[in-house]
Design an enzyme around this catalytic site. Structure first.
Site, PDB file in Angstrom:
ATOM      1  N   HIS A   1       0.830  -1.201   0.000  1.00 26.01           N
ATOM      2  CA  HIS A   1       0.000   0.000   0.000  1.00 26.01           C
ATOM      3  C   HIS A   1       0.870   1.258   0.000  1.00 26.01           C
ATOM      4  CE1 HIS A   1      -2.903  -2.979   1.543  1.00 26.01           C
ATOM      5  NE2 HIS A   1      -3.815  -2.195   1.002  1.00 26.01           N
TER       6      HIS A   1
ATOM      7  N   ASP B   1      -4.694  -5.970  -7.950  1.00 24.72           N
ATOM      8  CA  ASP B   1      -4.896  -5.269  -6.691  1.00 24.72           C
ATOM      9  C   ASP B   1      -5.126  -3.799  -7.043  1.00 24.72           C
ATOM     10  OD1 ASP B   1      -5.139  -4.839  -3.968  1.00 24.72           O
ATOM     11  OD2 ASP B   1      -3.305  -5.921  -3.447  1.00 24.72           O
TER      12      ASP B   1
END
Length: 334
Positions: free
Chosen positions: A176, A247
Site C-alpha cells: 500500500h 490489486d
C-alpha cells in the site's frame, strides 16, 4: 473491465454516470461506504439500479482488522486464529474456519453484496500488510484451510477469490505504501507460496487477485503487470480458468507502470480481467484510459451471487446453503 470505488454511503450523480460506462464491471465497497446493514443494502440496490447490465459488488470482509462492515455484523476472527487452533485440534480448527466462511458469506449476501475478496492464502511470514490475515506460515496448513474455506464459501453461495498471487507473505514491505521485491527463485515459490493457490484452484476457486510484488528471478515487473505470471504460470502451468483481478492501482507499489492510464493498461495487457480502481478520484482517468479497448464484458457473470439471502432468512437460519448451525461457532455481532 474496471471495478470502481465510490465516495460515500449514497451514490452521487457522477457515480451513477460511471456505472453506465461499458467498462465498469461493478463496485468495491469500503468502510467509508458503510453506515448500517439497511444502508449498505440500499446502496447495493442503488448500484444495481444505476447500471444497465448485471454488476459485481464486492467488499473485503475477511475478519479481524480487515472487516469493512461492522455494526450489526458478526465480529469475525482473523484467519490466523484458526491456524493457531490447528496445532491443538485440526478438525475443530477446520470446522471453525468453515463456519467463519459460511457466516461471512451469508451476512455479505444478506446485504446485497456478491462477494468478499477471500480467502487470503498468503503465508504468514511477517509481511506488514498480511500479519494475522494469514492462516499459517506453513504451506500445507494454509493449503488445507484454503480447500475448506473455498468449499464453505461455495456452500453459502459465494465465489472464492484467492489472494495475493503468487504470494505476498514473505516480503516485509506493505505494498500500500512501499515497493516490494522477493528475490527467491520460481522453484522455491512453487514449493512454498504457490502450494495454497494450487489447493484453492483444485477446490474450484473462482478468482485470483494479484500481488503488487516483484519477483525478479521470475519476471522484472510486479506480478500483476506480468504476462509470465498470469498467462504462463497461473493460467498455463497451473490451469486456472477463472477471473484475474488486479490489486488496487492506488497502491504505491503499482506506481512502477507510470500514471493511472499506464497502470490500467499494464494490468490489462498482462492478462488481468478486472482492474481495481478503489479511489474515486482515479475513476474518470481510468475510464478514459480504456476507451477503445476490447473488454471481456462477460468475465464476471459467474461471480455475481445467486441473489441476496436477506437478513430475515439469515437470522431464521432457513437458507438451504447452511450446512452447520451458525450458533455452533458464532453468536455475537459487532
Amino acid at each position: 473491465m474496471l471495478l470502481i470505488g465510490v465516495a460515500g454511503t449514497e451514490l452521487s450523480a457522477q457515480e451513477r454516470d460511471w456505472l453506465q460506462h461499458d467498462a465498469v464491471a461493478g463496485v468495491v465497497l469500503f468502510k467509508r461506504n458503510f453506515a448500517s446493514r439497511t444502508q449498505v443494502a440500499e446502496l447495493s440496490a442503488a448500484i444495481r439500479a444505476a447500471a444497465p447490465r448485471p454488476v459485481l459488488i464486492c467488499v473485503d470482509q475477511e475478519g479481524g482488522r480487515v472487516q469493512r462492515f461492522r455494526e450489526g455484523f458478526s465480529a469475525l476472527a482473523p484467519l490466523q486464529s484458526f491456524g493457531a487452533q490447528y496445532a491443538q485440534d485440526p478438525e475443530a480448527a477446520l470446522a471453525a474456519a468453515r463456519a467463519h466462511a459460511q457466516l461471512m458469506a451469508s451476512e455479505v449476501r444478506a446485504s446485497g453484496v456478491d462477494l468478499s475478496f477471500a480467502p487470503v492464502v498468503d503465508l504468514g511470514r511477517g509481511n506488514r500488510a498480511i500479519g494475522d490475515r494469514a492462516f499459517s506460515d506453513e504451506p500445507q496448513i494454509v493449503a488445507t484451510f484454503t480447500r475448506a474455506y473455498v468449499q464453505a464459501l461455495h456452500g453459502a453461495g459465494m465465489a472464492a477469490t484467492l489472494k495475493h498471487f503468487p504470494g505476498h507473505g514473505t516480503v516485509l514491505e506493505d505494498t500500500h505504501v512501499d515497493h516490494a521485491s522477493d528475490p527467491r527463485p520460481l522453484e522455491v515459490l512453487q514449493a512454498e507460496d504457490l502450494v495454497p493457490f494450487v489447493a484453492g484452484i483444485e477446490a474450484g476457486a473462482d478468482a485470483v487477485m494479484m500481488a503488487h510484488v516483484v519477483y525478479p528471478q521470475v519476471a522484472p515487473e510486479p506480478a500483476g503487470y506480468s504476462q509470465r505470471w498470469i498467462e504462463q504460470i497461473l493460467r498455463g502451468q497451473m490451469g486456472f480458468r477463472g477471473v484475474v483481478f488486479s490489486d488496487d492501482i492506488g497502491m504505491a507499489a503499482s506506481f512502477s507502470a507510470g500514471g493511472v492510464a499506464g497502470r490500467v493498461h499494464a494490468h490489462l495487457d498482462a492478462g488481468c480481467d478486472v482492474v481495481l480502481v478503489c479511489h474515486p478520484e482515479l475513476v474518470a482517468e481510468s475510464l478514459q484510459a480504456v476507451q477503445g479497448r476490447s473488454l471481456n464484458t462477460a468475465a464476471l457473470i459467474g461471480l455475481i451471487g445467486r441473489g441476496a439471502l436477506g437478513w430475515d432468512g439469515l437470522l431464521a437460519g432457513t437458507d438451504a446453503s447452511f450446512t452447520t448451525p451458525l450458533s455452533a461457532h458464532f453468536g455475537t455481532t459487532a
